[in-house]
Design a protein around this motif. Structure first.
Motif, PDB file in Angstrom:
ATOM      1  N   ARG A 110      69.519  70.842  19.801  1.00 29.26           N
ATOM      2  CA  ARG A 110      70.834  71.305  20.709  1.00 29.26           C
ATOM      3  C   ARG A 110      71.900  71.760  19.658  1.00 29.26           C
ATOM      4  O   ARG A 110      72.491  72.587  20.153  1.00 29.26           O
ATOM      5  N   ASN A 111      72.054  71.323  18.455  1.00 31.27           N
ATOM      6  CA  ASN A 111      72.940  71.641  17.489  1.00 31.27           C
ATOM      7  C   ASN A 111      72.417  72.535  16.529  1.00 31.27           C
ATOM      8  O   ASN A 111      71.837  72.369  15.539  1.00 31.27           O
ATOM      9  N   LYS A 112      72.605  73.918  16.680  1.00 26.35           N
ATOM     10  CA  LYS A 112      72.052  74.751  15.904  1.00 26.35           C
ATOM     11  C   LYS A 112      72.790  75.090  14.748  1.00 26.35           C
ATOM     12  O   LYS A 112      72.170  75.618  13.737  1.00 26.35           O
ATOM     13  N   VAL A 113      73.699  74.305  14.358  1.00 25.18           N
ATOM     14  CA  VAL A 113      74.330  74.089  12.915  1.00 25.18           C
ATOM     15  C   VAL A 113      73.926  72.963  12.250  1.00 25.18           C
ATOM     16  O   VAL A 113      73.241  72.961  11.039  1.00 25.18           O
ATOM     17  N   ILE A 114      74.039  72.012  12.904  1.00 23.46           N
ATOM     18  CA  ILE A 114      73.586  70.643  12.269  1.00 23.46           C
ATOM     19  C   ILE A 114      72.195  70.612  11.961  1.00 23.46           C
ATOM     20  O   ILE A 114      71.968  69.998  11.031  1.00 23.46           O
ATOM     21  N   ALA A 115      71.399  71.006  12.827  1.00 25.71           N
ATOM     22  CA  ALA A 115      69.991  70.643  12.534  1.00 25.71           C
ATOM     23  C   ALA A 115      69.581  71.481  11.280  1.00 25.71           C
ATOM     24  O   ALA A 115      68.707  70.948  10.381  1.00 25.71           O
ATOM     25  N   PRO A 116      69.837  72.843  10.957  1.00 23.74           N
ATOM     26  CA  PRO A 116      69.439  73.557   9.945  1.00 23.74           C
ATOM     27  C   PRO A 116      69.996  72.717   8.731  1.00 23.74           C
ATOM     28  O   PRO A 116      69.571  73.020   7.398  1.00 23.74           O
ATOM     29  N   VAL A 117      71.192  72.433   8.893  1.00 22.46           N
ATOM     30  CA  VAL A 117      71.755  71.766   7.516  1.00 22.46           C
ATOM     31  C   VAL A 117      71.188  70.435   7.263  1.00 22.46           C
ATOM     32  O   VAL A 117      70.727  70.513   5.942  1.00 22.46           O
ATOM     33  N   PHE A 118      70.917  69.594   8.108  1.00 26.62           N
ATOM     34  CA  PHE A 118      70.032  68.375   8.020  1.00 26.62           C
ATOM     35  C   PHE A 118      68.905  68.762   7.350  1.00 26.62           C
ATOM     36  O   PHE A 118      68.229  68.261   6.486  1.00 26.62           O
ATOM     37  N   LYS A 119      68.121  69.954   7.703  1.00 28.10           N
ATOM     38  CA  LYS A 119      66.662  70.176   7.083  1.00 28.10           C
ATOM     39  C   LYS A 119      66.711  70.693   5.776  1.00 28.10           C
ATOM     40  O   LYS A 119      66.192  70.473   5.001  1.00 28.10           O
ATOM     41  N   GLY A 150      74.258  61.898  27.460  1.00 29.88           N
ATOM     42  CA  GLY A 150      73.863  63.455  27.570  1.00 29.88           C
ATOM     43  C   GLY A 150      72.411  63.622  28.209  1.00 29.88           C
ATOM     44  O   GLY A 150      71.912  62.593  28.252  1.00 29.88           O
ATOM     45  N   LEU A 151      72.142  64.779  28.616  1.00 36.78           N
ATOM     46  CA  LEU A 151      71.126  65.080  29.220  1.00 36.78           C
ATOM     47  C   LEU A 151      69.718  65.754  28.400  1.00 36.78           C
ATOM     48  O   LEU A 151      70.331  66.218  27.287  1.00 36.78           O
ATOM     49  N   LEU A 152      68.763  65.867  28.639  1.00 38.90           N
ATOM     50  CA  LEU A 152      67.659  66.762  27.845  1.00 38.90           C
ATOM     51  C   LEU A 152      68.096  68.121  28.158  1.00 38.90           C
ATOM     52  O   LEU A 152      68.820  68.316  29.118  1.00 38.90           O
ATOM     53  N   LEU A 153      67.919  68.896  27.274  1.00 43.06           N
ATOM     54  CA  LEU A 153      68.019  70.447  27.206  1.00 43.06           C
ATOM     55  C   LEU A 153      67.281  70.925  28.325  1.00 43.06           C
ATOM     56  O   LEU A 153      66.232  70.489  28.802  1.00 43.06           O
ATOM     57  N   PRO A 154      67.769  71.962  29.076  1.00 44.34           N
ATOM     58  CA  PRO A 154      66.943  72.801  29.982  1.00 44.34           C
ATOM     59  C   PRO A 154      65.490  73.199  29.564  1.00 44.34           C
ATOM     60  O   PRO A 154      64.731  73.210  30.297  1.00 44.34           O
ATOM     61  N   SER A 155      65.501  73.567  28.096  1.00 42.23           N
ATOM     62  CA  SER A 155      64.265  73.863  27.688  1.00 42.23           C
ATOM     63  C   SER A 155      63.249  72.905  27.775  1.00 42.23           C
ATOM     64  O   SER A 155      62.049  73.283  27.223  1.00 42.23           O
ATOM     65  N   ILE A 156      63.671  71.583  27.658  1.00 40.18           N
ATOM     66  CA  ILE A 156      62.696  70.578  27.509  1.00 40.18           C
ATOM     67  C   ILE A 156      62.091  70.051  28.892  1.00 40.18           C
ATOM     68  O   ILE A 156      62.984  69.657  29.893  1.00 40.18           O
ATOM     69  N   ASP A 157      60.717  70.019  28.860  1.00 35.52           N
ATOM     70  CA  ASP A 157      60.102  69.411  29.919  1.00 35.52           C
ATOM     71  C   ASP A 157      60.042  68.154  30.111  1.00 35.52           C
ATOM     72  O   ASP A 157      58.949  67.680  29.338  1.00 35.52           O
ATOM     73  N   TYR A 158      60.441  67.297  30.880  1.00 34.85           N
ATOM     74  CA  TYR A 158      60.461  65.963  30.748  1.00 34.85           C
ATOM     75  C   TYR A 158      59.167  65.302  31.176  1.00 34.85           C
ATOM     76  O   TYR A 158      58.307  64.525  30.536  1.00 34.85           O
ATOM     77  N   ALA A 159      58.026  66.181  32.031  1.00 35.07           N
ATOM     78  CA  ALA A 159      56.842  65.833  32.261  1.00 35.07           C
ATOM     79  C   ALA A 159      55.907  66.126  31.091  1.00 35.07           C
ATOM     80  O   ALA A 159      54.802  65.443  31.074  1.00 35.07           O
ATOM     81  N   ALA A 160      56.376  67.055  30.253  1.00 38.98           N
ATOM     82  CA  ALA A 160      55.545  67.320  28.977  1.00 38.98           C
ATOM     83  C   ALA A 160      55.813  66.801  27.707  1.00 38.98           C
ATOM     84  O   ALA A 160      55.440  67.367  26.804  1.00 38.98           O
ATOM     85  N   MET A 161      56.906  65.460  27.797  1.00 37.87           N
ATOM     86  CA  MET A 161      57.316  64.955  26.619  1.00 37.87           C
ATOM     87  C   MET A 161      56.263  64.647  25.619  1.00 37.87           C
ATOM     88  O   MET A 161      56.403  64.648  24.597  1.00 37.87           O
ATOM     89  N   GLU A 162      55.061  64.221  26.144  1.00 33.89           N
ATOM     90  CA  GLU A 162      53.945  63.597  25.076  1.00 33.89           C
ATOM     91  C   GLU A 162      53.549  65.000  24.046  1.00 33.89           C
ATOM     92  O   GLU A 162      53.015  64.556  23.136  1.00 33.89           O
ATOM     93  N   SER A 163      53.686  66.178  24.416  1.00 37.35           N
ATOM     94  CA  SER A 163      53.212  67.289  23.694  1.00 37.35           C
ATOM     95  C   SER A 163      54.237  67.474  22.630  1.00 37.35           C
ATOM     96  O   SER A 163      54.019  68.349  22.002  1.00 37.35           O
ATOM     97  N   ARG A 164      55.253  66.811  22.509  1.00 31.97           N
ATOM     98  CA  ARG A 164      56.289  66.758  21.279  1.00 31.97           C
ATOM     99  C   ARG A 164      57.058  67.989  21.066  1.00 31.97           C
ATOM    100  O   ARG A 164      57.291  68.471  20.006  1.00 31.97           O
ATOM    101  N   GLN A 165      57.313  68.604  22.219  1.00 30.42           N
ATOM    102  CA  GLN A 165      58.234  69.797  22.310  1.00 30.42           C
ATOM    103  C   GLN A 165      59.554  69.386  21.933  1.00 30.42           C
ATOM    104  O   GLN A 165      59.885  68.282  21.976  1.00 30.42           O
ATOM    105  N   SER A 166      59.861  70.371  20.989  1.00 30.27           N
ATOM    106  CA  SER A 166      61.434  70.177  20.539  1.00 30.27           C
ATOM    107  C   SER A 166      62.401  71.446  20.751  1.00 30.27           C
ATOM    108  O   SER A 166      61.878  72.580  20.521  1.00 30.27           O
ATOM    109  N   ASP A 167      63.475  71.180  20.810  1.00 33.62           N
ATOM    110  CA  ASP A 167      64.569  72.152  20.764  1.00 33.62           C
ATOM    111  C   ASP A 167      65.816  71.487  20.290  1.00 33.62           C
ATOM    112  O   ASP A 167      66.155  70.608  20.659  1.00 33.62           O
TER     113      ASP A 167
END
Length: 82
Positions: free
Chosen positions: A62-71, A43-60
């Motif tokens: 992808r799975n809006k159901v799995i992520a909150p359940v895991f949290k 798979g590819l990075l989400l469009p909201s993630i800027d590859y050039a700015a990866m060091e800034s640890r931006q996060s989004d």
């Protein structure tokens, strides 16, 4: 040196949370070698993630159901800290 087991679990949690489940037939692959472990998730990075700015640890999530359940279950503690 960090804890390698903790690092492996971090990668596995991330690959499950961020996997593109719309890609059928493209399962998560784990290969164990004598000197390394290779984990592949297609798979590819989400469009909201800027590859050039990866060091800034931006996060989004992808799975809006799995992520909150895991949290809520305590499997992950917060976004973008890996």
């Amino acid at each position: 040196m960090g804890n390698p087991i903790k690092a492996i679990w971090e990668v596995i949690r991330n690959v499950v949370v961020h996997r593109d489940y719309s890609l059928t037939g493209k399962d998560i692959k784990v290969a164990v070698y004598d000197d390394m472990i290779e984990i592949t998730s297609h798979g590819l990075l989400l469009p909201s993630i800027d590859y050039a700015a990866m060091e800034s640890r931006q996060s989004d999530a992808r799975n809006k159901v799995i992520a909150p359940v895991f949290k809520r279950l305590g499997v992950i503690d917060q976004w973008g800290t890996g």
